[in-house]
Write an enzyme that holds these catalytic residues in place. Structure first.
Site, PDB file in Angstrom:
ATOM      1  CB  SER A 178      -0.962  -0.002   1.189  1.00 35.32           C
ATOM      2  OG  SER A 178      -0.264  -0.153   2.401  1.00 35.32           O
ATOM      3  CG  HIS A 206      -3.768  -0.743  -2.389  1.00 32.05           C
ATOM      4  ND1 HIS A 206      -4.253   0.534  -2.255  1.00 32.05           N
ATOM      5  CD2 HIS A 206      -3.425  -1.142  -1.141  1.00 32.05           C
ATOM      6  CE1 HIS A 206      -4.179   0.916  -0.994  1.00 32.05           C
ATOM      7  NE2 HIS A 206      -3.685  -0.094  -0.295  1.00 32.05           N
ATOM      8  CE  LYS A 237      -7.620   1.100   0.909  1.00 31.61           C
ATOM      9  NZ  LYS A 237      -6.824   0.180   1.699  1.00 31.61           N
TER      10      LYS A 237
HETATM   11  C1  LIG Z   1      -6.831   0.036   3.178  1.00 36.80           C
HETATM   12  C2  LIG Z   1      -6.233  -1.288   3.486  1.00 36.80           C
HETATM   13  C3  LIG Z   1      -6.825  -2.155   4.397  1.00 36.80           C
HETATM   14  C4  LIG Z   1      -7.999  -1.749   5.238  1.00 36.80           C
HETATM   15  O1  LIG Z   1      -9.171  -1.689   4.492  1.00 36.80           O
HETATM   16  P1  LIG Z   1     -10.344  -0.748   4.993  1.00 36.80           P
HETATM   17  O2  LIG Z   1     -11.536  -1.230   4.269  1.00 36.80           O
HETATM   18  O3  LIG Z   1      -9.949   0.641   4.642  1.00 36.80           O
HETATM   19  O4  LIG Z   1     -10.450  -0.961   6.474  1.00 36.80           O
HETATM   20  C5  LIG Z   1      -6.293  -3.424   4.548  1.00 36.80           C
HETATM   21  N1  LIG Z   1      -5.193  -3.794   3.865  1.00 36.80           N
HETATM   22  C6  LIG Z   1      -4.573  -2.966   3.005  1.00 36.80           C
HETATM   23  C7  LIG Z   1      -3.358  -3.434   2.283  1.00 36.80           C
HETATM   24  C8  LIG Z   1      -5.069  -1.683   2.804  1.00 36.80           C
HETATM   25  O5  LIG Z   1      -4.437  -0.850   1.983  1.00 36.80           O
END
Ligand SMILES: *Cc1c(COP(=O)(O)O)cnc(C)c1O
Length: 384
Positions: A178, A206, A237
């Site tokens: 990330s 992602h 996302k």
């Molecule tokens: C954003 C993210 C999460 C958490 O997801 P949310 O739905 O925002 O709680 C978990 N793992 C990774 C790699 C992320 O980038």
């Protein structure tokens, strides 16, 4: 006094350039946002396909609220599991090529729930050192033994796997890291898991919607499939809404329904969110043009930023971090861009390792070539 201690800790963070503060948006998520009354061209959301404010999703959410109301009113296992939830789970499972799927309220909760439900004392979790914070917390919560390997170091992973004999083994990894944007070598990792009888837990926060055929995610990107893979992706996302899902063998999903505390002991998400997500899945599936545009923007940015005193980290994805190093310097650059009406987040330790503060530039299919040009020009000016 306990409060003076807290004040002091925060003051120390501030002195190190590490204090975190929030800014309030007064417009919807998009490349062009207004923050505290000022307009910005923004490169910091994870809204990779530009769906967070998409008219079709807005109307799907409105219609969902008309039909299902606002709140789920109960946990999934009580009376909070609605038809749109169920339909979405079935479609998500089919989309990523797994027999079954389970919705969670957030990716954070999915990670906590999966690792806690599947692993316990006497088991071993193997984790990349740059995994997302939620995966690190999940390991601690599970009480399994934890073995962390250097980022992407498969030789070390193999050694750790071969040294462990007892208990269940779970290798957990971000698919797209990330804060770095690079992609884990999932094919080789799966081979190691097969060799050492381990499960592979892939966090595709992602990659889902962005990578693979029709945006099916990292497993499709590598063209791999295996019963051993437990797949998780988030829905806030690229999917533009909120939530997460885990896709796996039915027996794994049934285990989660029975043992994942962050699934069992929480109110279900509003069913209208699932209505919106069903629409989002359609847009993702038919979003080849969005993804092609996003890739063109990535190439444009990488060409345009070559020759700066700071270098872009090795990444082919929408996450394009510009490595700065020093915390204060990263903050200053971020502030200087902001003065020029461009918003890029500075990411500092402990989110990233010491000495690797960076500007985390993220691109979205909602950006234009012109938007990316503006960022390139501004960074060249600041480099002088
Ligand atoms: C954003 C993210 C999460 C958490 O997801 P949310 O739905 O925002 O709680 C978990 N793992 C990774 C790699 C992320 O980038």
């Amino acid at each position: 006094m306990p409060f003076s201690e807290l004040h002091q800790e925060l003051a120390e963070r501030a002195a190190q350039g590490l204090l975190r503060v929030r800014r309030t948006l007064t417009t919807p998520q998009s490349p062009h946002i207004e923050v505290d009354g000022k307009s910005y061209l923004a490169f910091c959301s994870n809204d990779y396909l530009g769906l967070a404010n998409h008219p079709q999703l807005i109307s799907a959410l409105q219609q969902g609220a008309q039909q299902w109301g606002v709140g789920a009113g109960a946990a999934h296992l009580v009376s909070g599991h609605f038809e749109p939830h169920h339909l979405l789970e079935q479609q998500l499972a089919a989309f990523v090529g797994k027999p079954a799927a389970l919705l969670f309220s957030t990716g954070y909760m999915a990670n906590l729930g999966v690792v806690q439900a599947l692993m316990g004392k006497g088991d071993t979790v193997f984790a990349d050192k740059l995994n997302h914070a939620s995966l690190n917390d999940a390991m601690l919560l599970s009480r399994a033994d934890v073995k962390r390997y250097r980022h992407g170091d498969l030789a070390q992973l193999e050694k750790l796997l071969s040294e462990t004999s007892a208990g269940r083994k779970l290798v957990i990894t971000d698919a797209v890291f990330s804060m770095d944007g690079d992609i884990a070598p999932l094919r080789e990792m799966l081979a190691l898991c097969e060799q050492h009888d381990a499960w592979l837990y892939v966090d595709d926060a992602h990659g889902f919607g962005v990578l693979g055929e029709q945006g099916r995610g990292s497993l499709s990107h590598f063209d791999i499939a295996s019963e051993r893979i437990i797949y998780m992706a988030t829905l806030g996302k690229a999917a533009g809404v909120s939530g997460a899902f885990v896709a796996a063998e039915q027996v794994v999903i049934d285990t989660l329904i029975n043992h994942a505390n962050s699934y069992v002991y929480t109110t279900a998400t509003p069913p209208a969110l699932s209505s919106a997500l069903l629409q989002s899945l359609q847009l993702i599936e038919h979003g080849d043009e969005l993804r092609a545009h996003l890739l063109r923007l990535v190439a444009r940015l990488r060409n345009g930023l070559a020759g700066l005193p700071w270098s872009l980290m090795e990444s082919d994805t929408a996450i394009q971090p510009l490595l700065i190093g020093d915390n204060q310097h990263a903050l200053e650059l971020s502030a200087a861009l902001r003065e020029r009406g461009i918003w890029v987040a500075a990411i500092r330790p402990p989110t990233v390792p010491q000495g690797t503060a960076r500007l985390r530039i993220t691109l979205s299919a909602a950006h234009t070539e012109g938007d990316v040009e503006r960022l390139i020009e501004a960074l060249h000016e600041l480099a002088c």
